[in-house]
Scaffold this motif. Structure first.
Motif, short mmCIF file in Angstrom:
data_model
loop_
_atom_site.label_atom_id
_atom_site.label_comp_id
_atom_site.label_asym_id
_atom_site.label_seq_id
_atom_site.Cartn_x
_atom_site.Cartn_y
_atom_site.Cartn_z
N SER A 515 0.81 -1.22 0.00
CA SER A 515 0.00 0.00 0.00
C SER A 515 0.84 1.27 0.00
O SER A 515 0.42 2.30 -0.51
CB SER A 515 -0.93 0.01 1.22
N SER A 553 -5.23 10.18 1.03
CA SER A 553 -6.20 9.08 0.97
C SER A 553 -7.38 9.45 0.07
O SER A 553 -7.83 8.64 -0.76
CB SER A 553 -6.68 8.75 2.39
N ARG A 556 -6.21 9.42 -3.61
CA ARG A 556 -6.02 8.06 -4.14
C ARG A 556 -7.36 7.36 -4.38
O ARG A 556 -7.55 6.67 -5.38
CB ARG A 556 -5.19 7.22 -3.16
N THR A 557 -8.29 7.56 -3.45
CA THR A 557 -9.63 6.96 -3.60
C THR A 557 -10.29 7.47 -4.88
O THR A 557 -10.89 6.71 -5.65
CB THR A 557 -10.52 7.30 -2.38
N ARG A 558 -10.16 8.78 -5.12
CA ARG A 558 -10.75 9.37 -6.32
C ARG A 558 -10.12 8.77 -7.58
O ARG A 558 -10.83 8.49 -8.55
CB ARG A 558 -10.56 10.88 -6.28
N LEU A 559 -8.82 8.58 -7.56
CA LEU A 559 -8.15 7.98 -8.73
C LEU A 559 -8.60 6.55 -8.96
O LEU A 559 -8.77 6.11 -10.10
CB LEU A 559 -6.62 8.04 -8.55
N GLN A 560 -8.76 5.79 -7.87
CA GLN A 560 -9.24 4.40 -7.98
C GLN A 560 -10.64 4.36 -8.57
O GLN A 560 -10.95 3.51 -9.42
CB GLN A 560 -9.23 3.72 -6.60
N GLN A 561 -11.50 5.27 -8.12
CA GLN A 561 -12.88 5.33 -8.65
C GLN A 561 -12.85 5.63 -10.15
O GLN A 561 -13.58 5.04 -10.93
CB GLN A 561 -13.68 6.42 -7.93
N GLN A 562 -11.96 6.53 -10.53
CA GLN A 562 -11.85 6.89 -11.94
C GLN A 562 -11.36 5.71 -12.77
O GLN A 562 -11.79 5.48 -13.89
CB GLN A 562 -10.89 8.08 -12.10
N LYS A 563 -10.47 4.92 -12.16
CA LYS A 563 -9.93 3.75 -12.85
C LYS A 563 -11.04 2.73 -13.10
O LYS A 563 -11.09 2.07 -14.14
CB LYS A 563 -8.81 3.13 -12.00
N CYS A 564 -11.93 2.61 -12.12
CA CYS A 564 -13.03 1.66 -12.27
C CYS A 564 -14.02 2.13 -13.35
O CYS A 564 -14.54 1.33 -14.12
CB CYS A 564 -13.79 1.51 -10.94
#
Length: 570
Positions: A515, A553, A556-564
């Motif tokens: 992580s 945090s 990073r969460t926002r980037l992960q959501q965008q990736k999805c």
């Protein structure tokens, strides 16, 4: 800004003249002059044992690249308030025809000397000598020869950025020139020299020099053209006092380290909290309601390279603002907002055509013996906004690839490798880079924040204009002071907090070794540093460390959501 440094030049520090009628010898002082002054009937005695040759350094200076309009206006207003016309000096006529020579005896001595000084010819040791005054005087008075004599093609003033305006100048420094370097910003006090005779002489300089000394002819015609441009185009300033500036923000004291500046700094720091809150609100509106992106933009704007460890620049914080609407005017208007906040900036439109054809890297022209500037020859603390939303499909040619590499090196290492043909010379820099893009940028960045607009205005220009007009000028000035001042604050981390951060890192790694890496920790520390400074705190507290972790945090969460949502986004 010092764009180039020429070779040191010799000049006649002391020279002797002889009166042709009385044979009287007079010593003259040559410092702060381009032209050796001889009165009527006087001639320069080149063989006098009392002549002294001294040395001075010449800098080629250009207006500060990318200097914001509000900075220019503030300096102009300050100068107008300070300066009033002199009542003790009556300027002599600028032009005088051949027939006016007979009137010279009727003029006061002071004016007579000034006219005589403007009539010199030839070239000896950096100063000009007396000869053929009437011919030269008439040429100067016609005014038309000045353009045709030296320059068959327009003279390149060598500005790093396209579309720049303002006077370039040759700055002649007499002492302590070793403490200045290329790309420094100088404030100068000195004697302005715009003698028209310089323009005429330089045309025939090789011929005039040949009459005096064959060794004087070693310069090429191109080198003489570049190093001795017409004084009407590139005036000379003979420096009495020069200082290197920490910054160019006219709203702050020039040197923030001095005792007299501490009162200003402490009084501003006492009202820092409301200024930060207002700036955050202002940038949130500029970023279409995205407060997290506004937080990161503040951190980016106050970041600076505070030291270098080996080759690693510490403190840089390049931000990639992804999610910007493609081919819209959003980035252009966001840049306008940034222009209103920072003293110097430039927006690089990253199109295939620009990348292939613009000159990014300064290079040495050995024929003219000068450094030819490029886009990346910028002074410290310039904000460079790279607009990647304009990038279209196409082929980068060899210069384009070199330009992309130069941008990557600037971002990663905060250095530009100037091209000296036979070798590269590394010039460290301190440039704040903001990249706006639709997806993830092609260029490296310390931090990617994906824009999440909360509103889409029907007319972007109208929206941004109303945002700017709604801010009081006094509040805008506080934003400008805030963003410049915080870059220069000293910052430290106590041993106690260092230990707490280390323990925290170990704990995070224990839960999930994948992580967080050492690079992630480094970025967390940079975010925590800028976050502390943005609140006016010069040391890291536990609360700021936790807030930095929270911001990272969320990002990073926002980037992960965008990736999805869009699998090829990251």
């Amino acid at each position: 800004m010092i764009q180039d440094m020429f070779d040191p030049e010799f000049y006649m520090g002391v020279y002797e003249t002889v009166n042709q009628n009385t044979k009287a010898h007079v010593l003259h002082f040559g410092k702060y002059r381009d032209v050796a002054e001889c009165g009527p009937q006087q001639e320069l005695d080149l063989n006098s044992p009392r002549n002294t040759t001294l040395e001075r350094q010449t800098f080629y200076c250009v207006p500060v690249p990318g200097e914001s309009t509000w900075v220019k206006e503030a300096y102009v207003n300050a100068n107008q308030a300070r300066v009033s016309p002199s009542t003790s000096y009556t300027p002599s006529r600028h032009k005088r025809s051949y027939e006016d020579d007979d009137d010279m005896d009727l003029q006061p001595n002071k004016q007579k000397d000034q006219h005589a000084g403007a009539r010199q010819a030839g070239g000896v040791g950096g100063l000009q000598w007396c000869g053929e005054p009437k011919r030269l005087e008439t040429e100067a008075s016609t005014g038309q020869q000045l353009n045709s004599l030296n320059f068959s093609s327009p003279f390149d003033l060598n500005f790093p950025l396209p579309g720049e305006k303002g006077p370039a100048c040759l700055v002649k420094v007499y002492e302590d020139w070793d403490c200045f370097k290329v790309n420094d910003i100088l404030e100068l006090y000195g004697i302005l020299s715009v003698d028209p005779v310089l323009s005429i002489l330089n045309n025939d300089e090789r011929d005039a020099s040949a009459l005096l000394d064959p060794m004087e002819c070693t310069d090429t015609a191109e080198e003489q053209r570049v190093h001795s441009p017409p004084a009407s185009l590139v005036p000379r300033i003979h420096v009495i006092l020069a200082q290197k500036l920490q910054h160019i923000n006219p709203l702050l004291p020039a040197c923030l380290n001095k005792e007299e500046s501490k009162t200003f700094v402490s009084s501003f720091m006492s009202e820092l909290s409301p200024v930060r809150a207002e700036l955050l609100g202002f940038l949130t509106h500029a970023l279409l309601g995205d407060s997290l992106a506004a937080e990161y933009l503040i951190l980016h704007l106050i970041s600076t390279v505070y030291t270098r460890r080996d080759v690693l620049p510490l403190g840089k914080f390049t931000v990639n603002l992804s999610g910007c609407p493609r081919n819209s005017t959003f980035t252009e208007h966001l840049y306008r907002i940034i222009q209103h906040l920072v003293p110097a900036s430039f927006r690089l439109q990253m199109t295939i055509e620009n990348m292939n054809h613009l000159k990014f890297i300064p290079h040495k022209d050995y024929t003219a013996n000068r450094l030819v500037s490029g886009l990346l020859q910028l002074p410290s603390n310039t904000s460079l906004v790279i607009d990647e939303t304009l990038l279209e499909q196409g082929q980068l040619d060899t210069p384009g690839v070199h330009n992309v590499t130069a941008l990557s090196n600037l971002i990663t290492w905060q250095k530009v490798d100037y091209d000296f043909s036979y070798h590269q010379m590394e010039f460290p820099c301190n440039i704040n880079v903001l990249i706006t893009s639709e997806g993830r940028s092609l260029l490296p960045a310390d931090c990617q924040i994906h824009l999440q607009p909360q509103l889409i205005p029907p007319n972007m220009e109208e929206y941004m204009n109303s945002l700017l007009s709604a801010v009081l000028p006094s509040v805008l000035n506080k934003f400008r002071i805030y963003l410049t001042l915080l870059r220069f604050l000293e910052y430290s981390i106590s041993d106690e907090i260092t230990k707490a951060v280390e323990d925290d890192f170990v704990e995070m790694r224990k839960n999930d070794p994948q992580s967080i890496t050492a690079d992630d920790l480094h970025q967390l520390l940079v975010v925590a540093r800028c976050l502390s400074l943005s609140a006016g705190q010069t040391t890291l507290s536990r609360e700021r460390w936790l807030r930095a972790k929270q911001l990272e945090s969320l990002r990073r969460t926002r980037l992960q959501q965008q990736k999805c949502v869009n699998g090829n986004e990251l």
